[in-house]
Scaffold this active site. Sequence first.
Site, PDB file in Angstrom:
ATOM      1  CB  CYS A  13      -0.925   0.008   1.217  1.00 40.74           C
ATOM      2  SG  CYS A  13      -0.033   0.125   2.783  1.00 40.74           S
ATOM      3  CB  CYS A  16       4.300  -0.422   1.840  1.00 43.85           C
ATOM      4  SG  CYS A  16       3.212  -1.546   2.721  1.00 43.85           S
ATOM      5  CB  CYS A  81      50.145 -10.328  -8.586  1.00 42.71           C
ATOM      6  SG  CYS A  81      49.932  -8.605  -9.063  1.00 42.71           S
ATOM      7  CB  CYS A  84      45.515  -8.545 -11.028  1.00 39.35           C
ATOM      8  SG  CYS A  84      47.097  -8.434 -11.865  1.00 39.35           S
ATOM      9  CG  ASP A 507      21.242 -33.099  19.419  1.00 40.76           C
ATOM     10  OD1 ASP A 507      20.803 -32.909  20.562  1.00 40.76           O
ATOM     11  OD2 ASP A 507      20.572 -33.588  18.499  1.00 40.76           O
ATOM     12  CG  ASP A 706      18.961 -33.255  14.080  1.00 38.74           C
ATOM     13  OD1 ASP A 706      18.912 -32.010  14.146  1.00 38.74           O
ATOM     14  OD2 ASP A 706      18.158 -33.992  14.661  1.00 38.74           O
ATOM     15  CG  ASP A 710      20.125 -29.777  17.097  1.00 38.61           C
ATOM     16  OD1 ASP A 710      19.478 -29.800  18.157  1.00 38.61           O
ATOM     17  OD2 ASP A 710      20.509 -30.795  16.513  1.00 38.61           O
TER      18      ASP A 710
END
Length: 868
Positions: A13, A16, A81, A84, A507, A706, A710
């Site tokens: 809108c 925003c 190098c 560059c 864990d 896993d 976590d």
Amino acid sequence: MQELEIGVQGMTCANCSARVERALAKVPGVAAAAVNLATERASVRLDETAATAAGVAAAVKDAGYAPVVAELEIGVGGMTCANCVSRVERALRKTPGVLEAIVNLATERATVRYFPATVSPEELGRAITEAGYTPRPLDREEGSAAEDVEVRAREAELRARLHDTVGAAVLSVPLLALAMGPMVVPGLAEALARVAPTQRFWEWVQLALGTAVVFGPGRRFFSSGWAAFRHLSPDMNSLVMTGVGAAWLYSAAVVLVPGLLPAQARHLYFEPAAVVVTLILMGKYLEALAKGRAGAAIRKLVGLQAKTARVVREGVEADVPIASVVRGDVVIVRPGERVPVDGEVRGGESYVDESMLTGEPMPAAKRAGDRVVSGTVNQHGVLRVEARQVGRETLLAQIIRMVEQAQGSKLPIQRLADRVVSVFTPIVLAIAAVTFAVWLALAPAPAITLALVSAVAVLVVACPCAMGLATPAAIMVGSGRAAELGVLFRTGEALEALSHVDTVVLDKTGTLTVGRPQLVDLEPAPGGDALAVLRFAAGADSGSEHPLAAAILAAAQARGVAYPKAERFEAIPGYGVKAIVEGHTVLLGAARLLAREGAAADALAERAAALAERGRTPIYLAVDGAAWGILGVADPLKPESAAVVAALKAKGLRVGMITGDSARTAQAIARQAGVDEVEAEVLPSGKAEAVQRLQAQGRKIAFVGDGINDAPALAQAEVGIAVATGTDIAIEAADVTLTRGDLRGLLNALEVARRTMRTIRGNLFWAFIYNILLIPLAAGVFYPAWGLTLNPMLAGLAMGLSSVFVVTNSLRLRRVRPPGGPPASGAQRARRVALGGPAATGTQLDRTAIPLLQGERRCKPPPSKSPA
């Protein structure tokens, strides 16, 4: 002033757009900002000396909206190098609309984040061209064709370097013979005099040969070096151009206008100029060869991508380029072909070799409903696969992108080298000028000889290339080798951080343990039969969907035990189950279930307590009111867990465990695994706080989980490591991903990280010590005391080989071996699970259960109230 066009997502809108405008107007340096809701774009006018595109993007993001930012990876040819690299980065960052530009010398690529509404890829390519380098488009959306273009471009450049090196050598050998031969080869001077009686003739020959070398094969130093001077950013090419050009110019003056110089100063330096060019070209050719080998890992991954796919459209099969495959297409994969997409099998059965991803040597059976990933190899039958992810969305493409991002990132340790390189070349030019002036004033006649030779040697021996390659070459090889070992580093920073950790926090569920309950203990009542206990327990649980019931049923099926179905089944929450099996009342559950039903369980109470102390869940079985036995169900350790924990301790690391399980279970698992520090009964949201408490003690933490529940702890730790399983790899989960589901990958990750950082430190030490020692020698600092100077030809050889040494030293990382040994195959792990648990931990079925492993036999039930 700079004009930016920015796409803005999330506006719905006028409020925003007004909010975005206000946020942009507050950015220091923004002169005007207008936001169009209809086009979802912001037009910004800013003072580029006071504001940056990145600052503007951050303001939009802070306002709660998403700036549209694209990322482009583009090859850059002609870099030699670190200077560059700096020049290309500056050229790209100065381009309006560029937020960030990172250039990698080892991979010869630039990664650019930019506003696509402001600047196009073509304009970025032009910026690279204007900086004096060659842009090479890379676009994996076009399959591996773009990679082929890059490979061809690299091969063409390598051929050009070899051609220049051979050409320079062919011309330099006779030049060297003319200049030095008469002094070392007896009779050569007389032979030359017979061919041409005047010395002037041979001087003109040397001028012709020297000019051909310097401005033929050596032209690349002059074109690049002059461009660097024009941009006020001199580099290695500028140093070579200055040194070689000075030697050639002085020698040409001696030949063309000898009267300008005193007789004692008329020496020719064509041969050192030509030999220096030849040796540096040779060094750069060897360096390019080594850099090509350094990128072997990523090319191997890219080589796994299929170039075409056989797609069924409107009932017709046709081979199409992989870029033409879209989601929903049905792809036919014949035996021996690579799966071209990530998808789901819709028809056919086969075995697929997934070793490139999982490390499993045994192929995996695939049938309708199973998932397959691109790059794996179909071995037997024909599969019909519905494409779910294609192009850049496939798991293999994500892995390639992740490895490339790690290879392209700059480490904190590299900042020191970058700061030194930024001032290195100007300092060398100043040292060369001072060297020339001092020796011209103080050296014995002819002073010009020592002054010129010393200044040229200083210019030629100085090597910023080795400093520029020290870090990216090692990162490139190290991260590539890690990928081959099943370890994906998201960034180079994660690799450096992992090398510094002193504490590894694991864990429990799914990381240290298998992640699902298994029957690991079974003990019948005195005089009873283990097989009968398992048979009636499975029969009672045949109507249950509880995870503990699944463990008992799986154990019975694995042993081939035929169990009857429950006739009446009742689940009693918090207690267990009650069922009628073959006409007998069976109770299966906790001790309180037997107490509630009036069944005696005292004879097994001591054994149940021992099981609970070891982290098992004790399950009682009673038949017709008599206790028949007790079963122990647990989530057992992975086979490799105890060995991995021991290896981590041997490396001097502290090992801890965080889990949401009860303290008794956690302590039992910790004892089996050898973990000393345990935090139990921690909610997933509290795991990050537990990591924080450890960090408050000054520890540097690597958290291993896993990657699913976590996330807070993975983000809080210095390094978050996700353990993936099979094809279910959460690429976005952590800083480091172990793709093979084997905890030994953690040892591989640590070994690669530590070896890579050790290599980087060695490279940087060599690069700095090389320049610290040889520049004073070339400048003649040791000449007054010991008469030591450095011949420009030797200086050129040293300079060329210094960067070769750095790259070759980095290539040693390709020989990193897994410290924990090869992972157990899936078949081996499955066999151990089927037999009742992992042998590696010492946890196994009691001796009373051994007959279960010998096949079905007639039950011998307990004497009291036996239904047999």
